[in-house]
Design an enzyme around this catalytic site. Structure first.
Site, short mmCIF file in Angstrom:
data_model
loop_
_atom_site.label_atom_id
_atom_site.label_comp_id
_atom_site.label_asym_id
_atom_site.label_seq_id
_atom_site.Cartn_x
_atom_site.Cartn_y
_atom_site.Cartn_z
N ASP A 1 0.87 -1.13 0.13
CA ASP A 1 -0.12 0.05 0.01
C ASP A 1 0.65 1.39 -0.13
O ASP A 1 0.32 2.31 -0.39
CB ASP A 1 -0.82 0.08 1.32
CG ASP A 1 -1.87 -0.95 1.23
OD1 ASP A 1 -1.95 -1.94 0.29
OD2 ASP A 1 -2.22 -1.48 2.45
N ARG B 1 -0.13 -9.11 -4.38
CA ARG B 1 1.08 -9.32 -3.19
C ARG B 1 1.73 -10.63 -3.26
O ARG B 1 2.62 -10.91 -2.39
CB ARG B 1 0.12 -9.60 -1.85
CG ARG B 1 -0.46 -8.30 -1.44
CD ARG B 1 -1.06 -8.39 -0.04
NE ARG B 1 -1.07 -9.55 0.84
CZ ARG B 1 -2.05 -9.62 1.61
NH1 ARG B 1 -2.76 -8.70 1.87
NH2 ARG B 1 -2.11 -10.95 2.39
#
Ligand code: F6P
Length: 377
Positions: free
Chosen positions: A134, A302
């Site tokens: 993020d 991810r």
């Protein structure tokens, strides 16, 4: 005298965690440090589940995705035990001493920084490393994991372009990033998305539809809409702001009843937003007359091997960590500011989120190439 060092990885996994573990483990081999890892974040520290991090175990880690230690989102002061949340901080502090640790390295995002700070306040020697796809950890320009996720999301949107173009469709693509727009904005900009919606800029759905329709009038009868998972419509933004103000009031006045009420309301708000990108696609379909599809990139962003930039960053931060332990510097996060690796006291990191500033040059560049950001300035 031999120094004993523990490492844990907490929060969501990301590419570069193993590269950081390797940098610390290998760096320690040139000193008289002994390194152990705790499994599954703070939970493993509470349960005393360890693994030695030395010799053969440090081989092949640089390119490996995920974390060999495992991870969890469990917090020391709110640990799920037999179905209830229990404050296990004292057990964790005891285990730190039982392992004769001289330092504990906590690798994680914003939540981990907070939990690590709590342990530092209990007198433990803590150093943290900032990781998350993020890129929203305060006081550091960059977190590892972000660069890899940015490439994955960009490549995915590149691929969506040709199918959107062939079918004359709108493709709405949902990108992770929690409550920050770094990943959505970066990937949208890199892949030339026609619309980019991020949490920092509440969007007006009609303006988005108008922008797509204008493209149709220019003969471009397809559009890519890159949406950060935390993006909010103007209406949602208004409701959320009111709820957050109420929460602040409850906190300031220590009003437990109001706090319980607002916690429920916030949960209901999130629940209602579960399908917000699907609803966005449906609404755009209605408003523009174009067919729309939704792609949620999700955890693909991810997974897998870290990019070269993330490997370098993880190695830089991991080796800096060894130097700090040798110098006895604790209670800090190792950050990147400008081109420098610096230390930031944990109290300056916690309770903040680094979001995209509205005057960021990526926002200016996106507007300048004609991308609609939901406010269509
Ligand atoms: O913090 C990383 C992140 O991938 C966010 O972008 C996302 O909101 C969240 O984790 C997803 O969490 P989980 O893997 O627990 O579903």
């Amino acid at each position: 005298m031999t120094k004993h060092v523990g490492i844990l990885t907490a929060g969501g996994d990301c590419p570069g965690l193993n590269a950081a573990i390797r940098a610390i483990g290998k760096g320690a081999m040139n000193t008289d440090m002994r390194v152990i890892g705790f499994r599954d974040g703070f939970r493993g520290l509470m349960e005393n589940r360890t693994v030695p991090l030395e010799g053969e175990s440090m081989i092949g880690l640089l390119t490996l995705g995920g974390t060999i230690l495992g991870t969890s989102r469990d917090k020391p002061h709110k640990m799920p035990v037999d179905g209830t949340l229990v404050d296990m901080t004292d057990v964790i502090v005891d285990n730190y001493h039982r392992q004769h640790l001289d330092a504990l390295v906590c690798i994680g995002g914003g939540g981990t920084q907070k939990n690590a700070y709590r342990l530092a306040q209990k007198g433990l020697n803590i150093i943290t490393l900032p990781k998350t796809i993020d890129n929203d950890v305060a006081m550091t320009d960059i977190t590892f994991g972000y660069d890899t996720a940015l490439s994955i999301a960009t490549e995915a949107i590149d691929r969506l372009h040709s199918t959107a173009h062939s079918h004359h469709r709108i493709i709405v693509v949902e990108i992770m990033g929690h409550k920050a727009g770094w990943l959505g904005l970066g990937a949208g900009l890199a892949s030339g998305a026609d619309v980019i919606l991020i949490p920092e800029i509440p969007y007006d759905i009609q303006l988005v539809a108008n922008a797509i329709y204008k493209r149709v009038q220019r003969g471009r009868n397809f559009s890519i809409v890159a949406v950060s998972e935390g993006a909010l419509s103007l209406e949602e933004h208004k409701i959320l702001s009111a709820l957050l103000n109420k929460k602040e009031k409850a906190k300031a006045e220590d009003d437990k009843k109001l706090m319980r009420q607002v916690t429920t309301e916030l949960a209901e708000f999130e629940e209602k937003r579960t399908n917000h990108t699907l609803n966005l696609a449906r609404t755009l379909e209605k408003l523009t007359g174009l067919e729309a599809r939704l792609t949620i990139l999700g955890h693909l962003q991810r997974g897998g091997t870290p990019s070269a930039a993330d490997r370098v960053l993880s190695t830089k931060l991991g080796t800096a960590c060894i130097r700090l332990i040798e110098e006895g510097i604790f209670g800090v996060m190792i950050a990147v500011q400008g081109r420098k690796v610096v230390t930031v006291p944990l109290e300056e990191v916690v309770n903040k989120r680094k979001v995209v500033p509205l005057n960021h040059d990526w926002i200016e560049s996106a507007r300048s190439v004609g991308t609609c950001l939901g406010d269509c300035k």
